[in-house]
Design an enzyme around this catalytic site. Structure first.
Site, PDB file in Angstrom:
ATOM      1  N   HIS A 201    -126.449  49.723  27.954  1.00 56.13           N
ATOM      2  CA  HIS A 201    -126.387  48.318  27.554  1.00 56.13           C
ATOM      3  C   HIS A 201    -126.782  48.163  26.089  1.00 56.13           C
ATOM      4  O   HIS A 201    -126.173  47.429  25.331  1.00 56.13           O
ATOM      5  CB  HIS A 201    -127.433  47.495  28.337  1.00 56.13           C
ATOM      6  CG  HIS A 201    -127.014  47.133  29.712  1.00 56.13           C
ATOM      7  ND1 HIS A 201    -125.765  46.684  30.021  1.00 56.13           N
ATOM      8  CD2 HIS A 201    -127.695  47.135  30.880  1.00 56.13           C
ATOM      9  CE1 HIS A 201    -125.687  46.429  31.299  1.00 56.13           C
ATOM     10  NE2 HIS A 201    -126.860  46.702  31.862  1.00 56.13           N
ATOM     11  N   GLU A 444    -105.226  60.336  32.417  1.00 57.07           N
ATOM     12  CA  GLU A 444    -106.631  60.737  32.258  1.00 57.07           C
ATOM     13  C   GLU A 444    -107.054  61.736  33.324  1.00 57.07           C
ATOM     14  O   GLU A 444    -108.204  62.150  33.379  1.00 57.07           O
ATOM     15  CB  GLU A 444    -107.549  59.512  32.216  1.00 57.07           C
ATOM     16  CG  GLU A 444    -107.287  58.460  33.247  1.00 57.07           C
ATOM     17  CD  GLU A 444    -108.068  57.166  33.000  1.00 57.07           C
ATOM     18  OE1 GLU A 444    -108.994  57.134  32.180  1.00 57.07           O
ATOM     19  OE2 GLU A 444    -107.734  56.166  33.665  1.00 57.07           O
ATOM     20  N   ASP A 468    -111.950  60.382  29.976  1.00 57.69           N
ATOM     21  CA  ASP A 468    -111.890  60.993  31.301  1.00 57.69           C
ATOM     22  C   ASP A 468    -111.079  62.286  31.288  1.00 57.69           C
ATOM     23  O   ASP A 468    -111.420  63.232  31.990  1.00 57.69           O
ATOM     24  CB  ASP A 468    -111.278  60.013  32.311  1.00 57.69           C
ATOM     25  CG  ASP A 468    -112.318  59.010  32.787  1.00 57.69           C
ATOM     26  OD1 ASP A 468    -113.450  59.431  33.082  1.00 57.69           O
ATOM     27  OD2 ASP A 468    -112.010  57.811  32.857  1.00 57.69           O
ATOM     28  N   CYS A 515    -106.340  55.767  23.999  1.00 59.36           N
ATOM     29  CA  CYS A 515    -107.297  54.652  23.944  1.00 59.36           C
ATOM     30  C   CYS A 515    -108.717  55.111  24.252  1.00 59.36           C
ATOM     31  O   CYS A 515    -109.611  54.285  24.395  1.00 59.36           O
ATOM     32  CB  CYS A 515    -106.880  53.532  24.888  1.00 59.36           C
ATOM     33  SG  CYS A 515    -106.815  54.034  26.613  1.00 59.36           S
TER      34      CYS A 515
HETATM   35  C1  PEP Z   1    -110.780  56.944  28.952  1.00 59.47           C
HETATM   36  O1  PEP Z   1    -111.072  57.508  30.003  1.00 59.47           O
HETATM   37  O2  PEP Z   1    -110.606  57.540  27.875  1.00 59.47           O
HETATM   38  C2  PEP Z   1    -110.626  55.482  28.923  1.00 59.47           C
HETATM   39  C3  PEP Z   1    -110.179  54.855  27.859  1.00 59.47           C
HETATM   40  O3  PEP Z   1    -111.018  54.812  30.041  1.00 59.47           O
HETATM   41  P1  PEP Z   1    -112.564  54.444  30.340  1.00 59.47           P
HETATM   42  O4  PEP Z   1    -113.367  54.898  29.158  1.00 59.47           O
HETATM   43  O5  PEP Z   1    -112.576  52.975  30.544  1.00 59.47           O
HETATM   44  O6  PEP Z   1    -112.808  55.232  31.565  1.00 59.47           O
HETATM   45 MG    MG Z   2    -110.982  56.377  31.844  1.00 58.38          MG
END
Ligand code: PEP
Ligand code: MG
Length: 593
Positions: A201, A444, A468, A515
């Site tokens: 957080h 992922e 991930d 992303c």
């Molecule tokens: C990722 O796994 O890179 C991703 C963008 O999803 P999150 O971080 O929300 O799991």
């Molecule tokens: Mg992810």
């Protein structure tokens, strides 16, 4: 985590840099002096008075939390304020309160001592379980218990950082969300915590508030004193106590250079994300809530590359229905700049992201369990509400839909079947939506990358979640300190999966973006561009840096780097080569030039 160096009286503690900037101010410790509670029993005739005191303190605490909640809602939006719902739940928990009252009655403890003993018992139980979600709940409980005890002891708000008289760097074990969300932004110049990681957080709040922060510093409270001067380096991840004149001079220069550089970066806001030789990359921003849109616009990002919609579901008791979701998604769609799109990802709950109303499943491996698209497909009614809300929002701006954690073609087909049914319903109801809204899948899970050629036939785009993908490819839990050195996004295995995905998409004209955090790391951006990634989406604060780098990169050198990386067997060497190129073309990003 903390390693320490000495130079005269100067001590440097090292931790994890989670929010950029440099601050120099006196230290203000929070929670250093543990509240003293007296376990001596009170006389029997005082028991009723203690129970009455407890009730008054509970009422006062409830009032405080509600006030903080309203303040946060006004300043930062309903999503952040929802966190305090969890605090109100603690204060209304009858199991906890009954046990406190029993302790007062049967053991004749004073109200503050009884509350302390009972709440610490629950905190210890929650902390003993190796689970990030439960640890957050333990922090919530401790936060609330502190407030109740403060009221009982007549201390008022000792941890109130809302009004301070002089600038300070706050040092704490961890900062309660209620503290970080309402702190005096004029006087709190930064914070340093013993615990926490990039996803705590504290880190998330710091980035949102634009306050430099270093977390995971290890034992610190016993080693610093209120009033000591310190330098907090939110870029390098250090807290230097009693800095020497030389250090101050160096940091002063660094700060000045950073400020000048930030100004230079802000000039790029309206400039396109294009390489020196004219290759366009879509540079978008990741968001958690519609309230993040001003930051997206200020960053110069071209739209939203990832809206983590699950954050609408966290820190609240109820579940947002179709209408509430629609309004949130519409708010994002309507605020997009010309030509920009917003990628709305369906729920990625599970793992470390669980809402209050989903029963804990007690899974031994939540990251390999009931998560994301699996939860959505298991709750078709809720899933369709979300799909309808997203489709309806697509009538108000260029929206793209993204499924998280897809592991096989059946999941994708099942999700698309629900989507087709929602489209039918909306048509029948005469409700507008974008008939050609693009639909994509996250890549992922390694198997998804390997079958990207098959998935590409059924989607319009790919978005690689490198966070991930790295964890799953290397079987490394990114929350686990012990295996942290093995978590390497530049591992040749991860890069080959990225490359496979890009190539599979290209063959069918389906673009691939990234992303995950990797997209916001300037040192790794040349590698991603060289691998053929067409869209990068990063947290808004990092977008200007990525753009700065892109505008200095040439496609052939990025491609050459990627070719090298795909042949190289060492993650460290690949990382070094990519950062060397980044440093060479954009030294200012790394403190040079
Ligand atoms: C990722 O796994 O890179 C991703 C963008 O999803 P999150 O971080 O929300 O799991
Ligand atoms: Mg992810």
């Amino acid at each position: 985590m903390a390693d320490r160096t000495h130079a005269g009286g100067e001590r440097t503690h090292r931790g994890i840099a989670v929010s950029g900037g440099v601050a120099h101010a006196r230290i203000l410790t929070i929670g250093q002096a543990r509240r003293h509670v007296d376990p001596t029993p009170v006389p029997a005739e005082q028991v009723e008075a203690e129970l009455a005191r407890l009730n008054t303190a509970l009422v006062d605490t409830r009032r405080d939390i509600t006030a903080v909640k309203e303040q946060v809602a006004a300043a930062m939006g309903a999503n952040e304020a929802g966190l305090f719902e969890a605090h109100l739940l603690v204060i209304e928990d009858s199991t906890l309160l009954d046990e406190v009252a029993r302790k007062i009655r049967s053991e004749h403890l004073a109200a503050d001592a009884a509350f302390h003993v009972v709440s610490e018992k629950y905190v210890a139980a929650l902390e003993a379980i190796d689970d990030a979600y439960l640890r957050e709940r333990a922090a919530d409980l401790r936060d609330v218990a502190g407030r109740v005890i403060d009221h009982l002891q007549g201390i008022g708000e000792p941890r109130d950082l809302r009004r301070l008289s002089e600038p300070c760097i706050v040092v704490a074990h961890d900062l309660a969300p209620s503290t970080t969300a309402t702190l005096d932004r004029e006087h709190v110049l930064g914070f340093a915590t013993e615990s926490g990681g990039r996803t705590s957080h504290t880190a998330i709040m710091a980035r949102k508030l634009g306050i430099p922060a270093v977390v995971g510093l290890g034992p610190l409270l016993g080693e610093v004193r209120d009033g000591e001067y310190a330098l907090l380096d939110g870029h390098g991840g250090g807290l230097t106590v009693n800095p020497t004149d030389q250090t101050l001079f160096e940091y002063g220069q660094l700060k000045q250079r950073r400020a000048q550089f930030e100004e230079k970066l802000s000039l790029l806001r309206e400039q396109p994300a294009v390489t020196l030789d004219g290759h366009h990359v879509t540079l978008a921003a990741n968001i958690d809530a519609p309230e993040d849109m001003p930051a997206v616009q200020a960053s110069g990002a071209q739209g939203v590359g990832l809206f983590r919609t699950e954050f609408l579901f966290l820190n609240r008791r109820d579940t947002p229905g179709e209408e509430e979701q629609y309004l949130a998604y519409k708010a994002v769609a309507e605020r997009l700049g010309p030509g920009a799109t917003a990628v709305l990802r369906t729920l990625d709950l599970g793992g470390d992201k669980l809402p209050g109303d989903l029963a804990r499943t007690g899974e031994p491996n939540p990251f390999l369990g009931w998560r994301a698209i699996r939860i959505s497909l298991g709750h078709p009614t809720g899933f369709r509400q979300q799909l309808r809300a997203i489709l309806r929002a697509s009538a108000h701006g260029r929206v793209r839909l993204l499924y998280p954690m897809v592991s096989c073609i059946e999941e994708l087909r099942a999700a698309n079947a629900h989507l087709a049914a929602c489209r039918e319903e909306l048509r029948a109801e005469g409700i507008a939506f974008d008939e050609s809204m693009p639909v994509g899948t996250m890549i992922e899970i390694p198997a998804a990358a390997v079958i990207a050629d098959m998935l590409a036939r059924e989607v319009d785009f790919f978005s690689i979640g490198t966070n991930d993908l790295t964890g799953y490819s290397l079987a490394v839990d990114r929350m686990n300190d012990r295996v942290a050195p093995l978590y390497q996004p530049t591992h040749p295995g991860v890069l080959r999966l990225i490359r496979m995905t890009v190539e599979a998409g290209r063959k069918l004209g389906k673009p691939t973006g990234v992303c995950g955090e990797m997209a916001g790391e300037p040192a790794l951006v040349p590698l991603l561009v060289g691998l053929g990634v067409e869209e990068l989406s990063a947290t808004p604060a990092l977008v200007p840096q990525v753009k700065f780098l892109l505008r200095r990169l040439k496609l052939p050198e990025a491609r050459k780097l990627a070719e090298f990386a795909l042949q190289c067997d060492s993650a460290a060497e690949i990382h070094a080569q990519s950062s060397a190129l980044a440093r060479q073309i954009a030294p200012a990003l790394f403190g040079g030039g």
